[in-house]
Enzyme design. Sequence first.
Site, PDB file in Angstrom:
ATOM      1  N   GLU A  38      83.388  30.057  38.702  1.00  0.00           N
ATOM      2  CA  GLU A  38      82.388  29.047  38.340  1.00  0.00           C
ATOM      3  C   GLU A  38      83.132  27.728  38.056  1.00  0.00           C
ATOM      4  O   GLU A  38      84.223  27.753  37.474  1.00  0.00           O
ATOM      5  CB  GLU A  38      81.681  29.561  37.063  1.00  0.00           C
ATOM      6  N   LYS A 109      72.459  28.087  38.999  1.00  0.00           N
ATOM      7  CA  LYS A 109      72.481  29.091  37.919  1.00  0.00           C
ATOM      8  C   LYS A 109      71.181  29.073  37.112  1.00  0.00           C
ATOM      9  O   LYS A 109      70.772  28.022  36.600  1.00  0.00           O
ATOM     10  CB  LYS A 109      73.678  28.812  37.014  1.00  0.00           C
ATOM     11  N   CYS A 141      78.185  33.756  36.468  1.00  0.00           N
ATOM     12  CA  CYS A 141      78.645  34.092  35.121  1.00  0.00           C
ATOM     13  C   CYS A 141      77.576  34.765  34.259  1.00  0.00           C
ATOM     14  O   CYS A 141      77.239  35.905  34.484  1.00  0.00           O
ATOM     15  CB  CYS A 141      79.234  32.847  34.455  1.00  0.00           C
ATOM     16  N   VAL A 168      83.788  34.410  28.880  1.00  0.00           N
ATOM     17  CA  VAL A 168      84.470  34.288  27.590  1.00  0.00           C
ATOM     18  C   VAL A 168      84.204  35.502  26.692  1.00  0.00           C
ATOM     19  O   VAL A 168      84.946  35.735  25.742  1.00  0.00           O
ATOM     20  CB  VAL A 168      84.059  32.995  26.847  1.00  0.00           C
TER      21      VAL A 168
HETATM   22  C1  ACM Z   1      79.281  31.476  31.210  1.00  0.00           C
HETATM   23  O1  ACM Z   1      78.158  31.693  31.669  1.00  0.00           O
HETATM   24  N1  ACM Z   1      80.064  30.547  31.721  1.00  0.00           N
HETATM   25  C2  ACM Z   1      79.804  32.285  30.104  1.00  0.00           C
END
Ligand code: ACM
Length: 267
Positions: A38, A109, A141, A168
């Site tokens: 990402e 996203k 992500c 993370v």
């Molecule tokens: C994320 O969605 N970058 C943790």
Amino acid sequence: MRIGFLQLRPKFGAVKQNVRKAVTLLGKVSDATIVLPELFNTGYLFKNKEELASLAEPVPRGYTTQEMKKIAKKRNLNLVFGIAQKANKKFYNSAVFVNPRGKVEVYQKVHLFDREKLFFTRGKAFKTVSTDEAKLGIMVCFDWIFPEVARILTLNGAKILCHPSNLVLPYAQDAMKTRCIENRVFAVTANRIGTERRGTITLTFTGGSQIVAPDGTVLASAGDRSESLRVVDIDVEEASNKSLTVNNDIIEDRFPSLYSRIARKSK
Ligand code: ACM
């Protein structure tokens, strides 16, 4: 079919340097579908919307997409990579797909994580894209924590979940094994490594990029210290077989009429 990930350590704001490094590393592979992290070209921790505006790019005209199209053509690659997209005066945390013939597709996203909500507009639709060998389902992500995403991509025909990430939280990679098992699909999670310190905020990314098979087996993985390019050969037809026992097909055995609550937002 050959699928892989390129795990990277982007330098915040150094778009040309980040893209050049990715292109150099991609020059070592050919004839494969490769997923990158990402926001691989910009880094993650934008201080404010102005900073995001200065780094976001239009698709397909922007520098990053054009460079990725060139290497995709040169090395016969399908690429899925995360960038900050500028479109209609809005900003999206997007995953771009390019193929060797110059086709470009974008997934914006849907599930924004934490401070991303301050700057980015969420996407409104899920996305599958076709390569010559298989349909890919794209998720970015934090989409991993919503099992509905992997499921809808599977129902839309995806055989491989392509998952650019800046993870993370420590358990996302394990959860992706479950996403594979519960949908009997492959997944390529391409995470980043490194720590970003911007203003008062520090984030460390967990690496651990991985390629997972429909039975949850990890076919390749990276650590959390180094940039890494891994490619494996798969029989993508394994993801067409949804039977778990002679009496169970995990798609046919569902009872959607009992799940309607899931499709409603209210409490
Ligand atoms: C994320 O969605 N970058 C943790």
